[in-house]
Design an enzyme around this catalytic site. Structure first.
Site, short mmCIF file in Angstrom:
data_model
loop_
_atom_site.label_atom_id
_atom_site.label_comp_id
_atom_site.label_asym_id
_atom_site.label_seq_id
_atom_site.Cartn_x
_atom_site.Cartn_y
_atom_site.Cartn_z
N ASP A 12 0.86 -1.19 0.00
CA ASP A 12 0.00 0.00 0.00
C ASP A 12 0.89 1.23 0.00
O ASP A 12 2.08 1.17 0.32
CB ASP A 12 -0.91 0.01 1.22
CG ASP A 12 -2.11 0.93 1.06
OD1 ASP A 12 -2.33 1.40 -0.06
OD2 ASP A 12 -2.81 1.19 2.05
N GLU A 53 1.95 3.97 -4.06
CA GLU A 53 1.46 2.59 -4.17
C GLU A 53 2.39 1.75 -5.03
O GLU A 53 2.67 0.59 -4.71
CB GLU A 53 0.03 2.61 -4.72
CG GLU A 53 -0.98 3.05 -3.67
CD GLU A 53 -2.31 3.49 -4.26
OE1 GLU A 53 -2.36 3.74 -5.48
OE2 GLU A 53 -3.27 3.58 -3.49
N HIS A 253 -18.93 19.70 -16.80
CA HIS A 253 -18.83 19.19 -18.18
C HIS A 253 -18.50 20.30 -19.16
O HIS A 253 -18.68 21.50 -18.89
CB HIS A 253 -20.15 18.52 -18.57
CG HIS A 253 -21.31 19.46 -18.54
ND1 HIS A 253 -21.59 20.36 -19.54
CD2 HIS A 253 -22.27 19.68 -17.59
CE1 HIS A 253 -22.66 21.07 -19.24
NE2 HIS A 253 -23.09 20.68 -18.04
N GLU A 329 -27.88 16.87 -12.79
CA GLU A 329 -28.24 18.28 -12.64
C GLU A 329 -29.67 18.41 -12.12
O GLU A 329 -30.46 17.46 -12.16
CB GLU A 329 -28.09 19.00 -13.99
CG GLU A 329 -28.42 20.49 -14.00
CD GLU A 329 -27.59 21.32 -13.02
OE1 GLU A 329 -27.84 21.18 -11.80
OE2 GLU A 329 -26.73 22.10 -13.47
#
Length: 449
Positions: A12, A53, A253, A329
């Site tokens: 980890d 990682e 977006h 939305e």
């Protein structure tokens, strides 16, 4: 015929800030007895979660190799790597492309440590990776004190005893008694290497060596790199350690045909696609996020304009997109597709009520801001639990982003009308384990210039 040695490697890494002070942990486990055969951990200075990682994986594979004198010979060793990093597991398994420039050399280094046929990869939930996670946090705690992790001071093995994920593995095939004898040989081999000369054939570690150790011994390839001795942070770093926050990078977006005309475009009307400008914006933000290298997961609203924007980023980062309905939305009811002026002309009284109260809904059964806030808050709570300690891109819309920022600031509902949020803009909020939140960015469009 001699049976191959078989180990489980759990690894980890973490970064407090992503990028921020980072460290990794790895443990080599006997798959039959669940016994810890070796541990590795290191503070590596400022890095991202993904880099940490990968460093943990490299350290774990090196530690496993150190236990078997002829480990590089095909058939001498079998390692089962278990990690809670979907990115590392999928990339090292060859199912996801490695596109980020920081990841490619680390993946190549990990692949060189043992023959490809000797290593398999498995994703596990975070709660089954507690030992490696604890080692990574010990390393980061040591780094905060201006020190390096020392195996003699580690309590990870004791603190996570009984939770080892290796104990749920199927038994390893072989003659009776092989497991116990193998564990004994492993401990003896590791003890015999304490203080041994560096392995000249080991691949170089770009950010410093792994310190591998049985619970009280630590053979080391080389001295730590300069980056690993970064001075501990002061100020906020001296506060009680709450662990790495869940950081939501909030991406509105890209443009649709309705955006330049400032028309209401919610979830109750048509589902427009990105325009040519919007598609270009999506490519630009994808490049910017790839260069930053901090995104670990992508979650998107189900509406088309968000899915298209998220898809462009996902293709660049080699990640998958998870759809979350709570990020959709507002339903603007009868106002869908209209400009503000047109709504004023047709539904003036309803518009005044909407502007004056978060409980007022748009004409024709739309959603009020109060309803949206409850939906978004519930979604936030689910996602912060699911992605604790990780950096996640949420591709969504104006109202959900403004709502998340408003709630993080503890601002009143009218603050929604005092924020500018451009198409393809980036904002960010970090959520800590004690319930507090920190707004880190709002309406950044520098990637579009």
């Amino acid at each position: 015929m001699t049976q191959p040695r078989q180990f489980v490697v759990e690894a980890d890494g973490g970064s407090r800030g992503n990028p921020g002070p980072a460290g990794y942990g790895a443990v080599v486990i006997d798959p039959v007895t669940g016994e810890t055969l070796a541990e590795a951990a290191e503070y590596i200075g400022v890095a991202t979660n993904n880099v940490a990682e990968y460093k943990g994986l490299i350290a774990g594979l090196k530690a496993a190799r150190a236990l078997v004198p002829d480990a590089s010979a095909d058939g001498a060793l079998r390692v089962r790597v278990r990690m809670d990093s979907k990115l590392v597991v999928e990339q090292m398994s060859g199912r996801w492309k490695i596109k980020h420039p920081d990841m490619k050399p680390l993946a190549a280094e990990a692949a060189r440590i043992l023959p490809p046929s000797a290593v398999t990869y498995e994703w596990i939930p975070r709660e089954k990776n507690k030992h490696a996670d604890r080692l990574a946090n010990e390393a980061m705690d040591a780094g905060r004190r201006g020190e390096q992790w020392e195996p003699s001071a580690s309590t990870a093995s004791l603190d996570t005893r009984g939770s080892g994920a290796a104990m749920d593995l199927p038994p390893v095939s072989g003659p009776p008694g092989d497991a116990a004898a193998g564990a004994a040989r492993a401990r003896a081999a590791l003890a015999g290497r304490t203080g041994a000369a560096p392995d000249a054939t080991a691949p170089a570690d770009a950010a410093g060596p792994a310190r591998a150790a049985a619970t009280s011994t630590a053979p080391t390839d080389t001295a730590p790199a300069a980056a690993a001795t970064t001075a501990p942070q002061v100020g906020w770093a001296a506060a009680p350690d709450l662990g790495a926050p869940a950081t939501f990078v909030l991406l509105r977006h890209g443009e649709t045909a309705l955006t330049p005309e400032k028309r209401f475009s919610g979830s109750g009307g048509s589902d427009p696609e990105l325009s040519a400008v919007g598609r270009r914006q999506a490519e630009l933000i994808a490049g910017a996020l790839a260069a930053r290298g901090t995104i670990e997961e992508i979650v998107s609203s189900p509406l088309r304009r968000c899915r298209e924007t998220a898809g462009a980023v996902a293709a660049r980062l080699g990640l998958e997109v998870r759809i979350e309905d709570g990020l959709r939305e507002t339903d603007f009811g009868a106002w869908e597709g209209l400009t503000f002026a047109e709504v004023r002309e047709r539904h003036g009284a309803d518009l005044d009520a909407w502007l004056g109260s978060a409980k007022a809904a748009p004409t024709g059964g739309g959603e009020s801001f109060a309803e949206v806030a409850r939906r978004v808050a519930a979604t936030r709570d689910r996602l912060t639990t699911r992605y604790a300690g990780r950096t996640v891109l949420l591709v969504t819309h104006v109202t959900p982003i403004k709502t998340l920022v408003r709630l993080a600031l503890g601002a009143p509902p009218e603050a929604m009308f005092r924020m500018e949020l451009s198409a393809a803009s980036v904002s960010a909020v970090a959520y800590y384990a004690d319930g507090n939140a920190s707004v880190r960015l709002l309406n950044d469009t520098s990637h579009l210039r």
